[in-house]
Scaffold this active site. Structure first.
Site, PDB file in Angstrom:
ATOM      1  CB  SER A   8      -0.679   0.306   1.342  1.00  0.00           C
ATOM      2  OG  SER A   8      -1.569   0.816   1.745  1.00  0.00           O
ATOM      3  CE  LYS A  13      -5.893   0.943   2.358  1.00  0.00           C
ATOM      4  NZ  LYS A  13      -6.142   0.230   1.985  1.00  0.00           N
ATOM      5  CG  ASP A  68      -9.589  -3.579  -1.405  1.00  0.00           C
ATOM      6  OD1 ASP A  68      -8.983  -2.418  -1.607  1.00  0.00           O
ATOM      7  OD2 ASP A  68     -10.410  -3.140  -2.289  1.00  0.00           O
ATOM      8  CB  SER A  69     -10.666  -1.622   4.606  1.00  0.00           C
ATOM      9  OG  SER A  69      -9.162  -0.721   3.914  1.00  0.00           O
ATOM     10  N   GLY A 150      -9.516   9.271   6.171  1.00  0.00           N
ATOM     11  CA  GLY A 150     -11.186   8.799   5.039  1.00  0.00           C
ATOM     12  C   GLY A 150     -12.100   9.238   5.871  1.00  0.00           C
TER      13      GLY A 150
END
Length: 196
Positions: A8, A13, A68-69, A150
């Site tokens: 990533s 993250k 992945d979120s 986010g």
């Protein structure tokens, strides 16, 4: 110290992973391969996580974790979902994404939502494994705190925790990512291979 590679480039993250994997050296893929990019063509978190971990593992010939979120909102039929990071368009930022979400939920009473995280672990010569975690809560009408990244400042858990107001270490104990990582760490056989 054991090195764990995360496929990533998202610094938020990476920070989360560092807080959870505090006994390890967590390295983002961009530190090793600055131009690493994978087109996320999957329609699910699981598909996209696998795409990233397998591409990175193949290129490095090392075990790699990818994540992945995203956020799913009940009143928006599960959106933004897999498009969470680019919800407001091609040049999306956290601020633009949050503004769009608030705009779409103006006057909406049902603000139930949940975060999902799927971790994929690719180890050379082995089948990729995945682990999933979720965190349920609701979308606030305005941002609370400036922590996390986010959609965190807009999210309150079912227990009343405002994600934007807590430290990364605290978030790691309750978050969707933390729960998925806990499942991975409990898979002793795989976790051992990751530490080599």
């Amino acid at each position: 110290m054991t090195k764990i590679v995360i496929a990533s480039g998202n610094q938020g993250k990476i920070k989360d992973f560092k807080a959870i994997f505090s006994d390890f050296e967590v390295v983002g893929i961009k530190e090793i391969l600055p131009n690493f990019e994978v087109e996320e063509t999957g329609t699910t978190f699981k598909e996209n996580a696998i795409l990233k971990s397998e591409a990175a593992s193949e290129e490095l010939n090392l075990p790699v974790i990818s994540d992945d979120s995203g956020l799913s909102v009940e009143a928006l039929e599960g959106r933004p979902g897999v498009y969470s990071a680019r919800y407001s368009g091609e040049n999306a930022t956290d601020e633009k994404n949050n503004a769009k979400l608030l705009d779409e939920l103006k006057g909406v009473e049902n603000r139930a939502a949940y975060f999902t995280c799927v971790l994929a672990i690719s180890i050379p010569g082995e089948e990729t494994r995945t682990y999933e975690g979720t965190l349920a809560g609701e979308i606030l009408t305005e941002a609370h705190g400036d922590g996390g990244f986010g959609y965190d400042p807009l999210f309150k858990t079912l227990d009343g925790v405002y994600l934007g107001t807590i430290k990364a270490e605290e978030k790691g104990k309750i978050s969707h990512r933390g729960k998925a990582l806990e499942k991975l760490m409990n898979d002793k056989e795989v976790f051992k291979k990751l530490q080599k």
